[in-house]
Design a protein around this motif. Structure first.
Motif, PDB file in Angstrom:
ATOM      1  N   ARG A 123     -27.022 -14.476 -90.471  1.00  0.00           N
ATOM      2  CA  ARG A 123     -27.053 -13.271 -91.308  1.00  0.00           C
ATOM      3  C   ARG A 123     -26.901 -13.617 -92.785  1.00  0.00           C
ATOM      4  NH1 ARG A 123     -21.942 -12.089 -88.307  1.00  0.00           N
ATOM      5  NH2 ARG A 123     -20.327 -13.026 -89.576  1.00  0.00           N
ATOM      6  N   MET A 124     -27.597 -12.849 -93.596  1.00  0.00           N
ATOM      7  CA  MET A 124     -27.461 -12.944 -95.040  1.00  0.00           C
ATOM      8  C   MET A 124     -26.416 -11.917 -95.464  1.00  0.00           C
ATOM      9  SD  MET A 124     -31.326 -13.408 -96.406  1.00  0.00           S
ATOM     10  CE  MET A 124     -32.219 -12.439 -95.197  1.00  0.00           C
ATOM     11  N   LEU A 125     -25.705 -12.245 -96.527  1.00  0.00           N
ATOM     12  CA  LEU A 125     -24.638 -11.359 -96.996  1.00  0.00           C
ATOM     13  C   LEU A 125     -24.930 -10.810 -98.380  1.00  0.00           C
ATOM     14  CD1 LEU A 125     -21.550 -13.559 -95.976  1.00  0.00           C
ATOM     15  CD2 LEU A 125     -22.625 -11.712 -94.667  1.00  0.00           C
ATOM     16  N   TYR A 126     -24.426  -9.592 -98.594  1.00  0.00           N
ATOM     17  CA  TYR A 126     -24.425  -8.956 -99.912  1.00  0.00           C
ATOM     18  C   TYR A 126     -23.144  -8.134 -99.953  1.00  0.00           C
ATOM     19  CZ  TYR A 126     -25.396  -5.552-103.551  1.00  0.00           C
ATOM     20  OH  TYR A 126     -25.313  -4.740-104.664  1.00  0.00           O
ATOM     21  N   GLY A 127     -22.161  -8.628-100.682  1.00  0.00           N
ATOM     22  CA  GLY A 127     -20.857  -7.960-100.671  1.00  0.00           C
ATOM     23  C   GLY A 127     -20.314  -7.958 -99.250  1.00  0.00           C
ATOM     24  N   GLY A 128     -19.955  -6.785 -98.753  1.00  0.00           N
ATOM     25  CA  GLY A 128     -19.444  -6.670 -97.389  1.00  0.00           C
ATOM     26  C   GLY A 128     -20.526  -6.323 -96.381  1.00  0.00           C
ATOM     27  N   TYR A 129     -21.781  -6.352 -96.797  1.00  0.00           N
ATOM     28  CA  TYR A 129     -22.900  -5.979 -95.926  1.00  0.00           C
ATOM     29  C   TYR A 129     -23.622  -7.231 -95.433  1.00  0.00           C
ATOM     30  CZ  TYR A 129     -22.003  -1.625 -98.367  1.00  0.00           C
ATOM     31  OH  TYR A 129     -21.393  -0.527 -98.902  1.00  0.00           O
ATOM     32  N   ASN A 130     -24.278  -7.087 -94.289  1.00  0.00           N
ATOM     33  CA  ASN A 130     -25.066  -8.221 -93.809  1.00  0.00           C
ATOM     34  C   ASN A 130     -26.419  -7.770 -93.276  1.00  0.00           C
ATOM     35  OD1 ASN A 130     -24.484  -7.217 -91.259  1.00  0.00           O
ATOM     36  ND2 ASN A 130     -22.886  -8.691 -90.858  1.00  0.00           N
ATOM     37  N   LEU A 131     -27.347  -8.725 -93.280  1.00  0.00           N
ATOM     38  CA  LEU A 131     -28.719  -8.500 -92.844  1.00  0.00           C
ATOM     39  C   LEU A 131     -29.077  -9.663 -91.916  1.00  0.00           C
ATOM     40  CD1 LEU A 131     -31.336  -6.837 -93.206  1.00  0.00           C
ATOM     41  CD2 LEU A 131     -31.847  -8.236 -95.212  1.00  0.00           C
ATOM     42  N   ASN A 132     -29.380  -9.343 -90.669  1.00  0.00           N
ATOM     43  CA  ASN A 132     -29.673 -10.367 -89.666  1.00  0.00           C
ATOM     44  C   ASN A 132     -31.057 -10.977 -89.873  1.00  0.00           C
ATOM     45  OD1 ASN A 132     -27.212  -9.958 -88.292  1.00  0.00           O
ATOM     46  ND2 ASN A 132     -28.088  -8.186 -87.248  1.00  0.00           N
ATOM     47  N   TYR A 133     -31.145 -12.259 -89.597  1.00  0.00           N
ATOM     48  CA  TYR A 133     -32.420 -12.971 -89.675  1.00  0.00           C
ATOM     49  C   TYR A 133     -32.318 -14.205 -88.768  1.00  0.00           C
ATOM     50  CZ  TYR A 133     -30.437 -16.776 -92.427  1.00  0.00           C
ATOM     51  OH  TYR A 133     -29.699 -17.860 -92.826  1.00  0.00           O
ATOM     52  N   GLN A 134     -33.436 -14.929 -88.637  1.00  0.00           N
ATOM     53  CA  GLN A 134     -33.407 -16.156 -87.845  1.00  0.00           C
ATOM     54  C   GLN A 134     -34.413 -17.149 -88.402  1.00  0.00           C
ATOM     55  OE1 GLN A 134     -31.755 -18.442 -86.316  1.00  0.00           O
ATOM     56  NE2 GLN A 134     -31.018 -16.900 -84.876  1.00  0.00           N
ATOM     57  N   LEU A 135     -34.148 -18.450 -88.174  1.00  0.00           N
ATOM     58  CA  LEU A 135     -35.038 -19.539 -88.589  1.00  0.00           C
ATOM     59  C   LEU A 135     -35.542 -20.258 -87.351  1.00  0.00           C
ATOM     60  CD1 LEU A 135     -32.830 -20.948 -91.481  1.00  0.00           C
ATOM     61  CD2 LEU A 135     -34.751 -19.345 -91.654  1.00  0.00           C
ATOM     62  N   PHE A 136     -36.837 -20.576 -87.364  1.00  0.00           N
ATOM     63  CA  PHE A 136     -37.478 -21.147 -86.186  1.00  0.00           C
ATOM     64  C   PHE A 136     -38.251 -22.420 -86.523  1.00  0.00           C
ATOM     65  CE2 PHE A 136     -37.131 -16.574 -85.634  1.00  0.00           C
ATOM     66  CZ  PHE A 136     -36.572 -16.465 -84.377  1.00  0.00           C
ATOM     67  N   THR A 137     -38.467 -23.247 -85.503  1.00  0.00           N
ATOM     68  CA  THR A 137     -39.227 -24.482 -85.670  1.00  0.00           C
ATOM     69  C   THR A 137     -40.724 -24.282 -85.464  1.00  0.00           C
ATOM     70  OG1 THR A 137     -39.006 -25.063 -83.331  1.00  0.00           O
ATOM     71  CG2 THR A 137     -37.296 -25.899 -84.824  1.00  0.00           C
ATOM     72  N   ASP A 138     -41.135 -23.157 -84.906  1.00  0.00           N
ATOM     73  CA  ASP A 138     -42.528 -22.940 -84.547  1.00  0.00           C
ATOM     74  C   ASP A 138     -43.057 -21.629 -85.100  1.00  0.00           C
ATOM     75  OD1 ASP A 138     -40.695 -21.729 -82.694  1.00  0.00           O
ATOM     76  OD2 ASP A 138     -42.423 -21.209 -81.454  1.00  0.00           O
ATOM     77  N   SER A 139     -44.367 -21.572 -85.293  1.00  0.00           N
ATOM     78  CA  SER A 139     -44.997 -20.383 -85.880  1.00  0.00           C
ATOM     79  C   SER A 139     -44.921 -19.161 -84.975  1.00  0.00           C
ATOM     80  CB  SER A 139     -46.452 -20.683 -86.239  1.00  0.00           C
ATOM     81  OG  SER A 139     -47.172 -21.034 -85.075  1.00  0.00           O
ATOM     82  N   LEU A 140     -44.706 -19.350 -83.680  1.00  0.00           N
ATOM     83  CA  LEU A 140     -44.543 -18.216 -82.766  1.00  0.00           C
ATOM     84  C   LEU A 140     -43.140 -17.614 -82.871  1.00  0.00           C
ATOM     85  CD1 LEU A 140     -46.336 -19.616 -79.587  1.00  0.00           C
ATOM     86  CD2 LEU A 140     -47.221 -17.990 -81.286  1.00  0.00           C
ATOM     87  N   ARG A 141     -42.262 -18.318 -83.603  1.00  0.00           N
ATOM     88  CA  ARG A 141     -40.876 -17.889 -83.819  1.00  0.00           C
ATOM     89  C   ARG A 141     -40.142 -17.700 -82.482  1.00  0.00           C
ATOM     90  NH1 ARG A 141     -43.853 -16.597 -88.172  1.00  0.00           N
ATOM     91  NH2 ARG A 141     -42.835 -16.672 -90.209  1.00  0.00           N
ATOM     92  N   SER A 142     -40.257 -18.741 -81.654  1.00  0.00           N
ATOM     93  CA  SER A 142     -39.599 -18.689 -80.350  1.00  0.00           C
ATOM     94  C   SER A 142     -38.503 -19.750 -80.190  1.00  0.00           C
ATOM     95  CB  SER A 142     -40.641 -18.847 -79.235  1.00  0.00           C
ATOM     96  OG  SER A 142     -41.339 -20.062 -79.375  1.00  0.00           O
ATOM     97  N   ASN A 143     -38.482 -20.798 -81.022  1.00  0.00           N
ATOM     98  CA  ASN A 143     -37.483 -21.862 -80.924  1.00  0.00           C
ATOM     99  C   ASN A 143     -36.577 -21.855 -82.156  1.00  0.00           C
ATOM    100  OD1 ASN A 143     -38.401 -23.125 -78.433  1.00  0.00           O
ATOM    101  ND2 ASN A 143     -40.204 -23.719 -79.614  1.00  0.00           N
TER     102      ASN A 143
END
Length: 165
Positions: A94-114
């Motif tokens: 998650r990314m943070l801004y003050g006390g708030y957060n925004l979920n995200y993910q990083l992947f090894t593949d273009s299908l965003r599965s790993n």
């Protein structure tokens, strides 16, 4: 009292005996190719998701990269790992801004599965080979799920990139 004769010492040639051997050894060490020790540097192209729109029906995606530059061959190759960032968990970055957060993910593949992590759990690492001086870019595929209701602001996270060689 009888005197015993001292044992005769055998005469050696001293330095004349070992000098040719030492010179041959030194010459051999100079002629044997030594493996150049690799020195690698890492640079990262950050992911920029732009403006997040919560009511989109699809995720917001972005692409960055990890660049590995090595000055000599790495016979065993290398492994690139990413840390979990602010969240401390690979399953919910998650990314943070003050006390708030925004979920995200990083992947090894273009299908965003790993999920790109350190190889623990279900995360993956990226492996590279450097058979001569090399310059290799490994893409990072990022994704933020749709439908997150968040406070407007500049959200960020810090990920540590580690290259093991």
């Amino acid at each position: 009292m009888t005197r015993r004769p001292l044992p005769q010492r055998r005469r050696t040639r001293g330095w004349r005996t070992w000098l040719p051997t030492a010179l041959l050894l030194a010459l051999a060490l100079l002629l044997i190719p030594h493996g150049a020790q690799a020195q690698c540097t890492v640079s990262v192209t950050t992911l920029n998701y732009g403006t997040y729109i919560p009511f989109r029906a699809f995720p917001t995606n972005s692409t960055g990269g990890v660049t590995v530059d090595c000055t000599a061959a790495l016979p065993a190759g290398y492994t690139v790992t990413l840390s979990s960032g602010n969240s401390g968990s690979y399953s919910s970055r998650r990314m943070l801004y003050g006390g708030y957060n925004l979920n995200y993910q990083l992947f090894t593949d273009s299908l965003r599965s790993n999920i790109w992590g350190d190889g623990s759990g279900s995360t993956r690492t990226v492996v590279g080979d450097c058979l001569s001086p090399c310059h290799t870019v490994h893409p990072i595929y990022g994704s933020m799920p749709a439908g997150q209701i968040v406070q407007p602001g500049a959200y960020s996270d810090t990920i540590t990139v580690t290259v093991i060689y």
